[in-house]
Design a protein around this motif. Structure first.
Motif, PDB file in Angstrom:
ATOM      1  N   GLN A 121      74.195  36.555  36.428  1.00  0.00           N
ATOM      2  CA  GLN A 121      73.569  36.176  35.067  1.00  0.00           C
ATOM      3  C   GLN A 121      72.285  36.968  34.751  1.00  0.00           C
ATOM      4  O   GLN A 121      72.136  37.428  33.699  1.00  0.00           O
ATOM      5  CB  GLN A 121      73.358  34.602  35.284  1.00  0.00           C
ATOM      6  N   LEU A 122      71.477  37.211  35.921  1.00  0.00           N
ATOM      7  CA  LEU A 122      70.500  38.168  35.783  1.00  0.00           C
ATOM      8  C   LEU A 122      70.956  39.352  35.433  1.00  0.00           C
ATOM      9  O   LEU A 122      69.904  40.006  34.768  1.00  0.00           O
ATOM     10  CB  LEU A 122      69.697  38.167  37.214  1.00  0.00           C
ATOM     11  N   GLN A 123      71.905  39.912  35.970  1.00  0.00           N
ATOM     12  CA  GLN A 123      72.453  41.220  35.698  1.00  0.00           C
ATOM     13  C   GLN A 123      72.536  41.354  34.270  1.00  0.00           C
ATOM     14  O   GLN A 123      72.290  42.398  33.553  1.00  0.00           O
ATOM     15  CB  GLN A 123      73.742  41.786  36.465  1.00  0.00           C
ATOM     16  N   LEU A 124      73.426  40.366  33.516  1.00  0.00           N
ATOM     17  CA  LEU A 124      73.520  40.383  32.144  1.00  0.00           C
ATOM     18  C   LEU A 124      72.264  40.609  31.397  1.00  0.00           C
ATOM     19  O   LEU A 124      72.053  40.934  30.495  1.00  0.00           O
ATOM     20  CB  LEU A 124      74.341  39.120  31.711  1.00  0.00           C
ATOM     21  N   GLU A 125      71.351  39.858  31.739  1.00  0.00           N
ATOM     22  CA  GLU A 125      69.993  39.718  31.231  1.00  0.00           C
ATOM     23  C   GLU A 125      69.214  40.955  31.379  1.00  0.00           C
ATOM     24  O   GLU A 125      68.471  41.468  30.418  1.00  0.00           O
ATOM     25  CB  GLU A 125      69.095  38.487  31.654  1.00  0.00           C
ATOM     26  N   TYR A 126      69.084  41.550  32.557  1.00  0.00           N
ATOM     27  CA  TYR A 126      68.718  42.568  32.833  1.00  0.00           C
ATOM     28  C   TYR A 126      69.243  43.978  32.083  1.00  0.00           C
ATOM     29  O   TYR A 126      68.305  44.747  31.474  1.00  0.00           O
ATOM     30  CB  TYR A 126      68.651  42.967  34.220  1.00  0.00           C
ATOM     31  N   PHE A 127      70.434  43.951  31.966  1.00  0.00           N
ATOM     32  CA  PHE A 127      71.306  45.054  31.464  1.00  0.00           C
ATOM     33  C   PHE A 127      72.060  44.583  30.418  1.00  0.00           C
ATOM     34  O   PHE A 127      73.358  44.397  30.617  1.00  0.00           O
ATOM     35  CB  PHE A 127      71.843  45.825  32.438  1.00  0.00           C
ATOM     36  N   PRO A 128      71.844  44.277  29.306  1.00  0.00           N
ATOM     37  CA  PRO A 128      72.653  43.704  28.246  1.00  0.00           C
ATOM     38  C   PRO A 128      73.816  44.435  27.805  1.00  0.00           C
ATOM     39  O   PRO A 128      74.537  44.274  27.111  1.00  0.00           O
ATOM     40  CB  PRO A 128      71.663  43.158  27.118  1.00  0.00           C
ATOM     41  N   ASN A 129      73.649  45.770  27.961  1.00  0.00           N
ATOM     42  CA  ASN A 129      74.673  46.634  27.350  1.00  0.00           C
ATOM     43  C   ASN A 129      75.962  46.693  28.149  1.00  0.00           C
ATOM     44  O   ASN A 129      76.451  47.070  29.310  1.00  0.00           O
ATOM     45  CB  ASN A 129      74.043  48.036  27.381  1.00  0.00           C
TER      46      ASN A 129
END
Length: 129
Positions: A121-129
């Protein structure tokens, strides 16, 4: 504990490698260790490679069995403590120790899965592309 404070027949707790046991002293002639006859299991030995803990991909993943009922093992004096309680049945103590170790591993597995979900989930928030 020191060898001078131990007597043959004393009930003790002791650690052998990564397991913890209740036993009876059968020999105290050593300077650093005493021979202890196993009567019950307190904590089941840890599985895996102790030099690389938490790594399932080591070249040799150790399966460690608990010491057997009445097996005699040389225990380091530094791990031996007097035991004054009732000695549980060996089979019941082994079953309880094994279940406890399995529950710890199950809890660790659940924690790891939840941590991975949060990190994804954090990965999606940190790197939304």
């Amino acid at each position: 504990m020191t060898a001078g404070k131990l007597a043959i027949g004393d009930k003790v707790t002791a650690v052998y490698k990564t397991g913890s046991y209740i036993g009876e002293v059968v020999d105290v002639s050593g300077v650093a260790k005493a021979a202890v006859r196993i009567l019950a299991v307190i904590e089941h030995p840890t599985q895996g490679n102790l030099h690389q803990p938490m790594d399932p991909n080591v070249s040799f993943f150790h399966q460690r069995r608990a010491l057997a009922f009445q097996e005699i093992a040389l225990m380091p004096l530094s791990t031996i403590e007097p035991y004054g309680g009732n000695v549980p049945d060996y089979q019941e103590s082994l079953k309880r120790a094994l279940k406890s170790e399995m529950l710890k591993m199950s809890d660790l597995e659940a924690w790891a899965k939840r941590s991975l979900q949060e990190l994804e989930q954090l990965q999606l928030e940190y790197f939304p592309n």
